[in-house]
Design an enzyme around this catalytic site. Structure first.
Site, PDB file in Angstrom:
ATOM      1  N   CYS A 258       0.834  -1.201   0.000  1.00 18.56           N
ATOM      2  CA  CYS A 258       0.000   0.000   0.000  1.00 18.56           C
ATOM      3  C   CYS A 258       0.875   1.260   0.000  1.00 18.56           C
ATOM      4  O   CYS A 258       1.420   1.629  -1.022  1.00 18.56           O
ATOM      5  CB  CYS A 258      -0.990  -0.030   1.165  1.00 18.56           C
ATOM      6  SG  CYS A 258      -2.341   1.148   0.981  1.00 18.56           S
TER       7      CYS A 258
ATOM      8  N   HIS B  39      -3.617  -5.010   0.338  1.00 20.46           N
ATOM      9  CA  HIS B  39      -3.090  -5.439   1.634  1.00 20.46           C
ATOM     10  C   HIS B  39      -3.032  -6.959   1.717  1.00 20.46           C
ATOM     11  O   HIS B  39      -3.955  -7.607   2.231  1.00 20.46           O
ATOM     12  CB  HIS B  39      -3.966  -4.879   2.763  1.00 20.46           C
ATOM     13  CG  HIS B  39      -3.694  -3.446   3.056  1.00 20.46           C
ATOM     14  ND1 HIS B  39      -2.773  -3.030   3.998  1.00 20.46           N
ATOM     15  CD2 HIS B  39      -4.210  -2.316   2.496  1.00 20.46           C
ATOM     16  CE1 HIS B  39      -2.740  -1.705   4.017  1.00 20.46           C
ATOM     17  NE2 HIS B  39      -3.603  -1.249   3.118  1.00 20.46           N
TER      18      HIS B  39
ATOM     19  N   GLU C 132      -1.402  -8.825   3.649  1.00 25.49           N
ATOM     20  CA  GLU C 132      -1.390  -9.324   5.020  1.00 25.49           C
ATOM     21  C   GLU C 132      -2.802  -9.561   5.564  1.00 25.49           C
ATOM     22  O   GLU C 132      -2.991 -10.327   6.514  1.00 25.49           O
ATOM     23  CB  GLU C 132      -0.620  -8.359   5.939  1.00 25.49           C
ATOM     24  CG  GLU C 132      -1.369  -7.120   6.397  1.00 25.49           C
ATOM     25  CD  GLU C 132      -1.554  -6.043   5.343  1.00 25.49           C
ATOM     26  OE1 GLU C 132      -2.202  -5.028   5.645  1.00 25.49           O
ATOM     27  OE2 GLU C 132      -1.034  -6.211   4.222  1.00 25.49           O
TER      28      GLU C 132
END
Length: 229
Positions: A111, A212, A214
């Protein structure tokens, strides 16, 4: 031995346990968990002191998400919706990125980490993406991820990691690449044309995504980083 992966952090006021509105170096724990699942050992890197000196003990680097970059760094006035600018974090992370790339350290930008890469190499950003694409799907509400498909460009490093078919991933960004920096290649886009991933035109591992990973269910990007380390 697990490869040691440095992850940059936020510095923000936070409330936790018995502490109220304390300034904290923090990071969503999802980053830590993703690196561990991928086989790495995470180390947090706050934007303080001389973060570049920590590179000597690292095998790889993740620049995490966060607030917007100071628009002056790419020669523009700030849009009214540009926010959470932390100049001390910009200063630390631009220096950290430059040193990591100079040393050929495997790099994954997430990001904001993709935006830092693009701006550091001479690119610019759309400061408020809904003005460009006409919808807020990339950041639908405060603290809520959007879920949009992205498609990797065939033949790129990213396509080898994720495949060439569209994959739906979690998004939380209101800015994105406008002018692509020299030396970068676009490696994924969204259906609305937003640049969603780039990689550096070098043999080493240096790529970044606007979404994202994660927060998703696929650790492939973190696993690829650990393999590169």
């Amino acid at each position: 031995m697990r490869p040691v992966i440095g992850i940059t952090t936020y510095v923000e006021p936070a409330t936790f346990a018995v502490w109220q509105d304390m300034t904290v170096a923090l990071l969503p724990y999802m980053y830590v968990e993703a690196v561990v699942r991928a086989g790495g050992q995470p180390v947090l890197l706050p934007p303080a002191g001389a973060p570049v000196s920590a590179l000597r003990g690292l095998d790889g680097l993740v620049l995490a998400g966060g607030g917007d970059i100071d628009a002056a760094r790419y020669g523009e006035p700030a849009h009214e919706r540009t926010g959470y600018v932390r100049e001390f974090r910009d200063e630390a992370e631009f220096a950290l990125l430059a040193a990591a790339l100079d040393r050929g350290l495997p790099y994954l930008g997430v990001c904001r980490g993709m935006q830092v890469l693009n701006v550091a190499l001479g690119g610019s950003l759309h400061q408020h993406l809904p003005d460009v694409v006409g919808h807020a799907g990339h950041s639908p509400a405060p603290g809520r991820f959007g879920h949009l498909p992205v498609t990797a460009v065939p033949g790129t490093r990213l396509a080898k990691i994720l495949g060439e078919q569209p994959v739906t991933v979690p998004h939380y960004h209101h800015q994105a690449v406008a002018r692509l920096a020299p030396g970068l290649t676009v490696t994924a886009t969204a259906e609305d044309g937003t640049v969603e991933a780039v990689e550096l035109d070098t043999p080493g591992f240096a790529l970044a995504v606007q979404w994202h990973p994660e927060a998703g269910e696929d650790d492939a990007l973190f696993e690829a980083l650990v393999r590169a380390c």
